[in-house]
Design a protein around this motif. Structure first.
Motif, PDB file in Angstrom:
ATOM      1  N   VAL A 151       0.845  -1.188   0.000  1.00 31.27           N
ATOM      2  CA  VAL A 151       0.000   0.000   0.000  1.00 31.27           C
ATOM      3  C   VAL A 151       0.884   1.243   0.000  1.00 31.27           C
ATOM      4  N   LEU A 152       0.840   1.997  -1.096  1.00 35.99           N
ATOM      5  CA  LEU A 152       1.528   3.288  -1.175  1.00 35.99           C
ATOM      6  C   LEU A 152       0.570   4.365  -0.685  1.00 35.99           C
ATOM      7  N   HIS A 153       1.004   5.153   0.284  1.00 38.80           N
ATOM      8  CA  HIS A 153       0.079   6.117   0.888  1.00 38.80           C
ATOM      9  C   HIS A 153       0.819   7.357   1.357  1.00 38.80           C
ATOM     10  N   GLY A 185       6.485  12.795   6.266  1.00 38.29           N
ATOM     11  CA  GLY A 185       5.417  13.636   5.744  1.00 38.29           C
ATOM     12  C   GLY A 185       5.192  13.541   4.251  1.00 38.29           C
ATOM     13  N   ARG A 186       5.942  12.678   3.557  1.00 35.59           N
ATOM     14  CA  ARG A 186       5.762  12.537   2.109  1.00 35.59           C
ATOM     15  C   ARG A 186       5.046  11.221   1.817  1.00 35.59           C
ATOM     16  N   GLU A 187       5.631  10.355   0.998  1.00 38.20           N
ATOM     17  CA  GLU A 187       5.017   9.069   0.690  1.00 38.20           C
ATOM     18  C   GLU A 187       5.608   7.973   1.568  1.00 38.20           C
ATOM     19  N   ALA A 188       4.791   6.961   1.861  1.00 42.81           N
ATOM     20  CA  ALA A 188       5.239   5.799   2.623  1.00 42.81           C
ATOM     21  C   ALA A 188       4.705   4.540   1.948  1.00 42.81           C
ATOM     22  N   LEU A 189       5.381   3.431   2.207  1.00 42.91           N
ATOM     23  CA  LEU A 189       4.980   2.145   1.638  1.00 42.91           C
ATOM     24  C   LEU A 189       4.734   1.165   2.770  1.00 42.91           C
ATOM     25  N   MET A 190       3.528   0.638   2.827  1.00 46.82           N
ATOM     26  CA  MET A 190       3.134  -0.355   3.815  1.00 46.82           C
ATOM     27  C   MET A 190       3.183  -1.734   3.152  1.00 46.82           C
TER      28      MET A 190
END
Length: 221
Positions: A151-153, A185-190
């Motif tokens: 999940v990219l969020h 505060g930018r993009e994260a990958l779950m």
């Protein structure tokens, strides 16, 4: 290294001489193909360490391209993978690097077409087992042995809870989970490995969560 039985040490049913250099390479390529979601037009493969030194003699080149073609480790077409890729119009480029890598058996795979690109780094840890340690610049740890949801969020509070609540609602158990980000505060990958396959409606529900940018599902390879 993670082995569940003596058969993991012996290795999988496979084409080729080496579980690390052949079966592992095929699984790295197949995981890249699964994450890309379609047949690419171009594949740029960089080998490091032992892979770079012995890739032709151990069939690592044909194995990883076979994986990109979605061939399993025991597929008899693997020895002809380079020719089959050419027939499919896939441009394949091999590069060798002497840079330090996370493991002696390391490959970087870049897949591209007119719709986009994907880049991952995979390592073959023995017995045909692999770990994906980088995806599009995000550090992660993905085994490829279990169903996995990526999940990219947006990097903001409540995202882990929101995704976990959807899985709990559908009685889907989480086996392993981690979150990576390039910058706060930018993009994260779950990355979530589950104990059972995920139905399409669950993936769509997660993709519809506010501030989720993309949700991809990877079957075990």
């Amino acid at each position: 290294m993670k082995y569940r039985s003596v058969f993991d040490i012996i290795g999988p049913i496979m084409i080729g001489p080496s579980s690390s250099h052949t079966a592992g390479a095929a699984r790295i390529g197949r995981t890249a193909r699964a994450l890309f979601g379609r047949e690419p037009k171009e594949a740029v493969i960089t080998f490091y360490g032992s892979f770079a030194q012995t890739y032709r003699g151990h069939g690592t080149d044909v194995a990883i391209v076979g994986g990109i073609l979605d061939f399993d480790t025991f597929d008899p077409r693997i020895p002809q993978a380079l020719e089959i890729a050419a027939e499919h119009g896939i441009r394949v480029e091999f590069r060798l690097s002497d840079e330090e890598a996370p493991h002696p058996n390391t490959a970087r795979v870049l897949l591209r077409d007119e719709k986009g690109s994907l880049e991952l780094v995979g390592i073959s840890i023995g017995g045909g087992k692999i770990e994906i340690v980088e995806l599009n610049g995000f550090a992660l740890k993905l085994s490829g042995n279990h169903p996995a949801l990526l999940v990219l969020h947006e990097d903001r509070y409540g995202m882990i809870a929101a995704v976990s609540n959807v899985l709990a609602k559908h009685a889907i158990n989480i086996g392993h989970m981690e979150v990576a980000r390039r910058e706060r505060g930018r993009e994260a990958l779950m990355v979530i490995e589950t104990d059972q396959a995920l139905p399409e409606d669950v993936i769509r529900e997660i993709a519809a969560i506010p501030h989720v940018l993309a949700a991809n599902y990877v079957h075990p390879v």
